[in-house]
Write a protein that holds these residues in place. Structure first.
Motif, PDB file in Angstrom:
ATOM      1  N   ASP A 161      -5.075  -4.048  -3.662  1.00 46.26           N
ATOM      2  CA  ASP A 161      -5.654  -5.017  -5.034  1.00 46.26           C
ATOM      3  C   ASP A 161      -5.978  -6.074  -5.012  1.00 46.26           C
ATOM      4  O   ASP A 161      -6.115  -7.093  -5.595  1.00 46.26           O
ATOM      5  CB  ASP A 161      -4.234  -4.382  -5.660  1.00 46.26           C
ATOM      6  CG  ASP A 161      -4.813  -3.631  -6.884  1.00 46.26           C
ATOM      7  OD1 ASP A 161      -5.573  -2.507  -6.625  1.00 46.26           O
ATOM      8  OD2 ASP A 161      -4.429  -4.212  -8.021  1.00 46.26           O
ATOM      9  N   LEU A 162      -5.202  -6.934  -4.122  1.00 45.33           N
ATOM     10  CA  LEU A 162      -5.364  -7.934  -3.942  1.00 45.33           C
ATOM     11  C   LEU A 162      -7.397  -8.497  -3.898  1.00 45.33           C
ATOM     12  O   LEU A 162      -7.689 -10.230  -4.472  1.00 45.33           O
ATOM     13  CB  LEU A 162      -5.248  -8.954  -2.421  1.00 45.33           C
ATOM     14  CG  LEU A 162      -4.027  -9.163  -2.369  1.00 45.33           C
ATOM     15  CD1 LEU A 162      -3.410  -9.612  -0.744  1.00 45.33           C
ATOM     16  CD2 LEU A 162      -2.921  -9.992  -2.909  1.00 45.33           C
ATOM     17  N   SER A 163      -7.846  -7.626  -3.282  1.00 48.36           N
ATOM     18  CA  SER A 163      -9.781  -7.987  -3.986  1.00 48.36           C
ATOM     19  C   SER A 163      -9.993  -7.044  -5.095  1.00 48.36           C
ATOM     20  O   SER A 163     -11.190  -6.663  -5.134  1.00 48.36           O
ATOM     21  CB  SER A 163     -10.128  -7.879  -2.546  1.00 48.36           C
ATOM     22  OG  SER A 163     -10.496  -6.610  -2.775  1.00 48.36           O
ATOM     23  N   SER A 164      -8.888  -6.873  -5.671  1.00 47.36           N
ATOM     24  CA  SER A 164      -9.771  -5.778  -7.334  1.00 47.36           C
ATOM     25  C   SER A 164     -10.653  -6.254  -7.826  1.00 47.36           C
ATOM     26  O   SER A 164     -11.515  -5.557  -8.269  1.00 47.36           O
ATOM     27  CB  SER A 164      -8.403  -5.658  -8.164  1.00 47.36           C
ATOM     28  OG  SER A 164      -7.350  -6.446  -8.490  1.00 47.36           O
ATOM     29  N   GLY A 165     -11.581  -7.417  -7.698  1.00 52.09           N
ATOM     30  CA  GLY A 165     -12.389  -7.937  -8.358  1.00 52.09           C
ATOM     31  C   GLY A 165     -13.567  -8.077  -7.100  1.00 52.09           C
ATOM     32  O   GLY A 165     -14.476  -8.212  -7.938  1.00 52.09           O
TER      33      GLY A 165
ATOM     34  N   LYS B 170      -6.431  -8.777   8.743  1.00 51.81           N
ATOM     35  CA  LYS B 170      -5.299  -9.327   7.587  1.00 51.81           C
ATOM     36  C   LYS B 170      -6.445  -9.028   6.164  1.00 51.81           C
ATOM     37  O   LYS B 170      -5.893  -8.752   4.803  1.00 51.81           O
ATOM     38  CB  LYS B 170      -5.172 -11.066   7.924  1.00 51.81           C
ATOM     39  CG  LYS B 170      -3.824 -10.799   8.679  1.00 51.81           C
ATOM     40  CD  LYS B 170      -2.812 -12.293   8.541  1.00 51.81           C
ATOM     41  CE  LYS B 170      -4.252 -13.383   9.509  1.00 51.81           C
ATOM     42  NZ  LYS B 170      -3.176 -15.269  10.099  1.00 51.81           N
ATOM     43  N   THR B 171      -7.749  -9.996   6.502  1.00 51.94           N
ATOM     44  CA  THR B 171      -8.707  -9.620   6.411  1.00 51.94           C
ATOM     45  C   THR B 171      -9.400  -8.262   5.866  1.00 51.94           C
ATOM     46  O   THR B 171      -9.362  -7.934   4.231  1.00 51.94           O
ATOM     47  CB  THR B 171     -10.525 -10.423   6.274  1.00 51.94           C
ATOM     48  OG1 THR B 171      -9.617 -11.792   6.257  1.00 51.94           O
ATOM     49  CG2 THR B 171     -11.605 -10.542   5.671  1.00 51.94           C
ATOM     50  N   ALA B 172      -9.130  -7.683   6.340  1.00 54.83           N
ATOM     51  CA  ALA B 172      -9.102  -6.045   5.616  1.00 54.83           C
ATOM     52  C   ALA B 172      -8.434  -5.447   5.168  1.00 54.83           C
ATOM     53  O   ALA B 172      -8.736  -5.136   3.718  1.00 54.83           O
ATOM     54  CB  ALA B 172      -9.015  -4.781   6.717  1.00 54.83           C
ATOM     55  N   LEU B 173      -7.179  -5.984   5.049  1.00 54.46           N
ATOM     56  CA  LEU B 173      -5.543  -5.941   4.144  1.00 54.46           C
ATOM     57  C   LEU B 173      -5.991  -6.285   3.158  1.00 54.46           C
ATOM     58  O   LEU B 173      -6.393  -5.722   2.307  1.00 54.46           O
ATOM     59  CB  LEU B 173      -4.436  -6.321   5.127  1.00 54.46           C
ATOM     60  CG  LEU B 173      -3.232  -6.006   4.160  1.00 54.46           C
ATOM     61  CD1 LEU B 173      -3.024  -4.395   4.075  1.00 54.46           C
ATOM     62  CD2 LEU B 173      -2.121  -6.392   4.914  1.00 54.46           C
ATOM     63  N   TYR B 174      -6.625  -7.814   2.731  1.00 55.58           N
ATOM     64  CA  TYR B 174      -7.022  -8.061   1.997  1.00 55.58           C
ATOM     65  C   TYR B 174      -8.425  -7.447   1.448  1.00 55.58           C
ATOM     66  O   TYR B 174      -8.079  -6.835  -0.157  1.00 55.58           O
ATOM     67  CB  TYR B 174      -7.883  -9.682   1.957  1.00 55.58           C
ATOM     68  CG  TYR B 174      -8.731 -10.036   0.998  1.00 55.58           C
ATOM     69  CD1 TYR B 174      -7.868 -10.783  -0.805  1.00 55.58           C
ATOM     70  CD2 TYR B 174      -9.838  -9.903   0.933  1.00 55.58           C
ATOM     71  CE1 TYR B 174      -8.914 -10.762  -1.720  1.00 55.58           C
ATOM     72  CE2 TYR B 174     -10.825 -10.675  -0.292  1.00 55.58           C
ATOM     73  CZ  TYR B 174      -9.911 -10.582  -1.135  1.00 55.58           C
ATOM     74  OH  TYR B 174     -10.978 -11.329  -2.135  1.00 55.58           O
TER      75      TYR B 174
ATOM     76  N   LEU C 158       1.164  -1.500   0.035  1.00 54.87           N
ATOM     77  CA  LEU C 158      -0.211   0.182  -0.195  1.00 54.87           C
ATOM     78  C   LEU C 158       1.089   0.962  -0.145  1.00 54.87           C
ATOM     79  O   LEU C 158       0.201   2.498   0.162  1.00 54.87           O
ATOM     80  CB  LEU C 158      -0.854   0.188   1.879  1.00 54.87           C
ATOM     81  CG  LEU C 158      -2.152  -1.511   1.321  1.00 54.87           C
ATOM     82  CD1 LEU C 158      -2.899  -1.234   2.181  1.00 54.87           C
ATOM     83  CD2 LEU C 158      -2.853  -0.851  -0.066  1.00 54.87           C
ATOM     84  N   THR C 159       2.249   1.332  -0.623  1.00 55.35           N
ATOM     85  CA  THR C 159       2.807   2.614  -0.812  1.00 55.35           C
ATOM     86  C   THR C 159       2.072   3.717  -1.033  1.00 55.35           C
ATOM     87  O   THR C 159       1.836   2.921  -2.483  1.00 55.35           O
ATOM     88  CB  THR C 159       4.943   1.494  -0.672  1.00 55.35           C
ATOM     89  OG1 THR C 159       5.221   0.895   0.319  1.00 55.35           O
ATOM     90  CG2 THR C 159       5.781   2.814  -0.786  1.00 55.35           C
ATOM     91  N   GLY C 160       2.400   4.703  -0.977  1.00 53.35           N
ATOM     92  CA  GLY C 160       1.452   5.854  -1.929  1.00 53.35           C
ATOM     93  C   GLY C 160      -0.070   6.136  -1.521  1.00 53.35           C
ATOM     94  O   GLY C 160      -0.502   6.777  -2.465  1.00 53.35           O
ATOM     95  N   LYS C 161      -0.300   5.293  -1.066  1.00 49.78           N
ATOM     96  CA  LYS C 161      -1.946   4.898  -0.690  1.00 49.78           C
ATOM     97  C   LYS C 161      -2.125   6.059   0.513  1.00 49.78           C
ATOM     98  O   LYS C 161      -1.587   5.514   1.750  1.00 49.78           O
ATOM     99  CB  LYS C 161      -2.626   3.668  -0.435  1.00 49.78           C
ATOM    100  CG  LYS C 161      -2.405   2.060  -2.026  1.00 49.78           C
ATOM    101  CD  LYS C 161      -3.477   2.916  -3.342  1.00 49.78           C
ATOM    102  CE  LYS C 161      -2.506   1.816  -3.647  1.00 49.78           C
ATOM    103  NZ  LYS C 161      -3.677   2.364  -4.959  1.00 49.78           N
TER     104      LYS C 161
END
Ligand code: NAD
Length: 263
Positions: free
Chosen positions: A234-238, A226-230, A4-7
């Motif tokens: 972008d791991l959950s982009s869809g 950890k689920t929040a991070l997903y 998440l660098t830059g976010k």
């Protein structure tokens, strides 16, 4: 470089180190996000500020979500500080104590309105305020509980608020999806925090779930994070409009088995 660098993230709902929002904020910061914090009332600042500073945050602002002015103010400050945001965490809920005991049938009009305003409408108001700052798309996560779907003793008006919250997630996801803004919920199993500790049924609930859930244990703050991070990366982009369970699998049970006897 973290994921998440830059976010930039705005996190609402840290009251102390046990808050689910604090676990999520730490996870975001550990992946390189710049995290801004908002707390509900003056009294909480002395707890939230040191936590925020420990992850290098330069943004700690008060916002009582029952006030449109305070919501506008905190997003104006966020716009000055960050220009854009990518992530919004909504980890806020409240109901009057008397509405979390006795019968749901006896919920007062004022108690119903308070629970819905703070626990549900606030997501709509925060998402609307965040939208102009999410011009590159974004991800929003809120926290819900299984009592939205099935009756859980004493959860009462908060269960009805969580049902409305989950429906709001779907409507917001449909409306904001075309702009690349995703909206999802995490349905967390019971875990001791400031607000859940005020719920008279918590101890029994923790024992009951811990003994019967498929994983035979309760969940941790870190597992929610950890689920929040997903969901916030972008791991959950869809994925959008979804409710994901972090509950040791409890929600899949139709008839929980009683715990094994140890004698
Ligand atoms: P918490 O007490 O740490 O967090 C609740 C937050 O809501 C606090 O920071 C509080 O200040 C904030 N809040 C209340 N009224 C507010 C207002 N008017 N304006 C702004 N903020 C306000 O407890 P938590 O368990 O981390 O709760 C976070 C979310 O997780 C809640 O939505 C809760 O329903 C949900 N949740 C918790 C559990 C659990 O067992 N702890 C399980 C499932 C879902």
């Amino acid at each position: 470089m973290g994921m998440l660098t830059g976010k930039t993230a705005l996190v609402f709902g840290v009251a102390n180190k046990y808050s689910l929002a604090w676990g999520i904020a730490q996870a975001l910061a550990s992946e390189g996000a710049e995290v801004g914090f908002s707390y509900a009332i003056e009294r909480l600042e002395r707890r939230v500020r040191p936590l925020a500073e420990s992850v290098g945050s330069r943004f700690v602002e008060r916002c009582d979500v029952t006030s449109d002015e305070e919501i506008a103010q905190v997003f104006a400050r966020a716009a000055e500080t960050y220009e854009k945001i990518d992530i919004l965490v909504h980890a806020i809920a409240y109901a009057e104590r008397e509405d979390l005991e006795g019968l749901y049938l006896d919920t007062s009009r004022a108690g119903f309105q308070t629970a819905m305003d703070i626990s549900v409408y606030s997501l709509v108001a925060l998402a609307r305020a965040a939208r102009p700052l999410m011009s590159n798309g974004g991800s929003v996560v809120t926290l819900t509980y299984y009592a939205a779907e099935k009756v859980v003793p004493k959860y009462n008006v908060m269960a009805i608020a969580k049902a409305a919250l989950e429906a709001s997630v779907r409507y917001l996801a449909a409306e904001l999806g075309p702009e690349g803004i995703r909206v999802n919920a995490i349905s967390a199993g019971p875990i001791k925090t400031l607000s859940s500790a005020a719920f008279a049924g918590l101890r029994d609930m923790l024992r009951y779930v811990g003994e019967r859930a498929p994983l035979r244990r309760n969940i941790t703050q870190e597992e929610v994070s950890k689920t929040a991070l997903y969901l916030l990366s972008d791991l959950s982009s869809g994925v959008t409009g979804e409710t994901i369970y972090v509950d040791s699998g409890y929600h899949i049970l139709g008839m929980p088995e009683p715990p094994e006897k140890t004698t």
